[in-house]
Design a protein around this motif. Structure first.
Motif, PDB file in Angstrom:
ATOM      1  N   ALA A  45      40.935  39.743  53.351  1.00  0.00           N
ATOM      2  CA  ALA A  45      40.769  40.001  51.915  1.00  0.00           C
ATOM      3  C   ALA A  45      39.280  40.102  51.589  1.00  0.00           C
ATOM      4  O   ALA A  45      38.453  39.388  52.155  1.00  0.00           O
ATOM      5  CB  ALA A  45      41.419  38.888  51.100  1.00  0.00           C
ATOM      6  N   ASN A  46      38.935  41.002  50.670  1.00  0.00           N
ATOM      7  CA  ASN A  46      37.519  41.175  50.343  1.00  0.00           C
ATOM      8  C   ASN A  46      37.303  41.241  48.844  1.00  0.00           C
ATOM      9  O   ASN A  46      38.243  41.153  48.060  1.00  0.00           O
ATOM     10  CB  ASN A  46      36.948  42.422  51.028  1.00  0.00           C
ATOM     11  CG  ASN A  46      37.721  43.681  50.684  1.00  0.00           C
ATOM     12  OD1 ASN A  46      38.379  43.763  49.648  1.00  0.00           O
ATOM     13  ND2 ASN A  46      37.655  44.680  51.552  1.00  0.00           N
ATOM     14  N   LEU A  55      36.020  39.014  46.974  1.00  0.00           N
ATOM     15  CA  LEU A  55      36.485  37.747  46.406  1.00  0.00           C
ATOM     16  C   LEU A  55      35.329  37.015  45.718  1.00  0.00           C
ATOM     17  O   LEU A  55      34.163  37.199  46.066  1.00  0.00           O
ATOM     18  CB  LEU A  55      37.065  36.856  47.501  1.00  0.00           C
ATOM     19  CG  LEU A  55      38.206  37.458  48.323  1.00  0.00           C
ATOM     20  CD1 LEU A  55      38.567  36.526  49.468  1.00  0.00           C
ATOM     21  CD2 LEU A  55      39.423  37.723  47.445  1.00  0.00           C
ATOM     22  N   THR A  95      34.239  38.151  51.789  1.00  0.00           N
ATOM     23  CA  THR A  95      35.335  38.564  52.658  1.00  0.00           C
ATOM     24  C   THR A  95      35.829  37.356  53.427  1.00  0.00           C
ATOM     25  O   THR A  95      35.022  36.553  53.909  1.00  0.00           O
ATOM     26  CB  THR A  95      34.867  39.640  53.658  1.00  0.00           C
ATOM     27  OG1 THR A  95      34.481  40.819  52.940  1.00  0.00           O
ATOM     28  CG2 THR A  95      35.973  39.997  54.637  1.00  0.00           C
ATOM     29  N   CYS A  96      37.135  37.209  53.545  1.00  0.00           N
ATOM     30  CA  CYS A  96      37.702  36.100  54.306  1.00  0.00           C
ATOM     31  C   CYS A  96      37.704  36.471  55.789  1.00  0.00           C
ATOM     32  O   CYS A  96      38.390  37.402  56.211  1.00  0.00           O
ATOM     33  CB  CYS A  96      39.122  35.785  53.837  1.00  0.00           C
ATOM     34  SG  CYS A  96      39.882  34.419  54.759  1.00  0.00           S
ATOM     35  N   PRO A 133      47.961  34.099  48.726  1.00  0.00           N
ATOM     36  CA  PRO A 133      48.084  35.261  49.621  1.00  0.00           C
ATOM     37  C   PRO A 133      46.910  36.234  49.568  1.00  0.00           C
ATOM     38  O   PRO A 133      46.539  36.811  50.587  1.00  0.00           O
ATOM     39  CB  PRO A 133      49.377  35.932  49.148  1.00  0.00           C
ATOM     40  CG  PRO A 133      50.168  34.824  48.547  1.00  0.00           C
ATOM     41  CD  PRO A 133      49.178  33.917  47.899  1.00  0.00           C
ATOM     42  N   HIS A 134      46.306  36.418  48.396  1.00  0.00           N
ATOM     43  CA  HIS A 134      45.227  37.402  48.292  1.00  0.00           C
ATOM     44  C   HIS A 134      43.869  36.819  48.692  1.00  0.00           C
ATOM     45  O   HIS A 134      42.827  37.451  48.487  1.00  0.00           O
ATOM     46  CB  HIS A 134      45.162  38.000  46.882  1.00  0.00           C
ATOM     47  CG  HIS A 134      45.077  37.003  45.780  1.00  0.00           C
ATOM     48  ND1 HIS A 134      46.090  36.123  45.488  1.00  0.00           N
ATOM     49  CD2 HIS A 134      44.079  36.751  44.896  1.00  0.00           C
ATOM     50  CE1 HIS A 134      45.721  35.363  44.465  1.00  0.00           C
ATOM     51  NE2 HIS A 134      44.521  35.725  44.095  1.00  0.00           N
ATOM     52  N   PHE A 135      43.839  35.620  49.295  1.00  0.00           N
ATOM     53  CA  PHE A 135      42.610  35.035  49.819  1.00  0.00           C
ATOM     54  C   PHE A 135      42.701  34.838  51.340  1.00  0.00           C
ATOM     55  O   PHE A 135      41.920  34.090  51.916  1.00  0.00           O
ATOM     56  CB  PHE A 135      42.321  33.689  49.149  1.00  0.00           C
ATOM     57  CG  PHE A 135      41.577  33.808  47.846  1.00  0.00           C
ATOM     58  CD1 PHE A 135      40.225  33.557  47.754  1.00  0.00           C
ATOM     59  CD2 PHE A 135      42.245  34.194  46.696  1.00  0.00           C
ATOM     60  CE1 PHE A 135      39.549  33.675  46.549  1.00  0.00           C
ATOM     61  CE2 PHE A 135      41.587  34.311  45.483  1.00  0.00           C
ATOM     62  CZ  PHE A 135      40.226  34.053  45.405  1.00  0.00           C
ATOM     63  N   ASN A 191      39.989  35.429  40.337  1.00  0.00           N
ATOM     64  CA  ASN A 191      40.517  36.771  40.615  1.00  0.00           C
ATOM     65  C   ASN A 191      39.809  37.866  39.841  1.00  0.00           C
ATOM     66  O   ASN A 191      40.180  39.018  39.923  1.00  0.00           O
ATOM     67  CB  ASN A 191      42.027  36.838  40.333  1.00  0.00           C
ATOM     68  CG  ASN A 191      42.335  36.801  38.832  1.00  0.00           C
ATOM     69  OD1 ASN A 191      41.472  36.465  38.020  1.00  0.00           O
ATOM     70  ND2 ASN A 191      43.565  37.133  38.471  1.00  0.00           N
TER      71      ASN A 191
END
Length: 215
Positions: free
Chosen positions: A177-178, A180, A199-200, A171-173, A129
């Motif tokens: 989400a970007n 990362l 980015t996912c 949740p944040h992946f 993170n």
């Protein structure tokens, strides 16, 4: 991210000379073939693979050509101009374009199943993170046991990313989400691979994360 593959029939392929005005004749005819196109993060890809082809003239790898034929509904269609990427055992043509860098083109292979090619099998895939993996106190999230380092098979330049076979994502992946950071261990060498600015694109199996276009 998208990939479209469609059948073409009654195909003729002509030399493409750009702005030059020259009379041309078909150098290849084929009763059928497959036309593929796709796009990802400002890059576009188009390719044509011929079946039951008959050479009518000279065909050279790296030279440019344009194809015409009929689509699955019987309508006449014309391809973008493309580079010849293979002559035997059957002719193929392809082009990749970067819409964010005008005038940048490159050859592209015919892809029937995926916009990505595998570069290196990975294991022990972990999400971080923090902005970099060297920050003290960075939280780690185990995202999956196996996956691959991947890259787009088209595009100038290519886009790299990580694919996870059976993901378990916080949740944040999730999709969209970007920025990362994900690490994985090379199955072949044991080295740690670190990719930032990801980015996912897809959170479901296989999950897909690609590096953001810096432009």
């Amino acid at each position: 991210m998208e990939l479209r593959v469609a059948r073409m029939t009654g195909i003729q392929v002509f030399p493409y000379f750009g702005s030059l005005s020259l009379e041309v004749f078909p150098c290849v005819e084929a009763s059928e073939g497959q036309h593929a196109s796709g796009g990802l993060q400002g890059m576009a890809y188009e390719a044509l693979e011929l079946r039951n082809a008959r050479l009518m003239g000279e065909l050279n790898i790296g030279a440019t050509y344009i194809g015409i034929g009929r689509n699955e509904t019987g309508e006449h269609i014309q391809t973008h101009w493309m580079y010849c990427t293979q002559v035997t055992p059957h002719p193929t043509f392809g082009i990749s374009r970067n819409h964010r860098i005008p005038g940048v083109y490159g050859p592209a292979p015919f892809l029937g199943t995926s916009l990505f090619v595998t570069q290196e099998p990975l294991r022990n895939i972990v999400g971080l993170n923090g902005a970099t993996p060297t920050n003290l106190g960075v939280a780690e999230f185990r995202l999956g046991d196996s996956g691959d380092l991947v890259a787009t098979a088209f595009g100038v330049p290519h886009t790299v990313g990580i694919r996870i076979d059976r993901p378990f994502l916080p949740p944040h992946f999730l999709t969209g989400a970007n920025n990362l950071v994900i690490t994985g261990e090379s199955v072949r060498t044991g080295q740690t691979v670190v990719l930032q600015r990801l980015t996912c694109l897809r959170a479901s199996a296989p999950a897909l994360f690609v590096q953001e276009d810096p432009l």
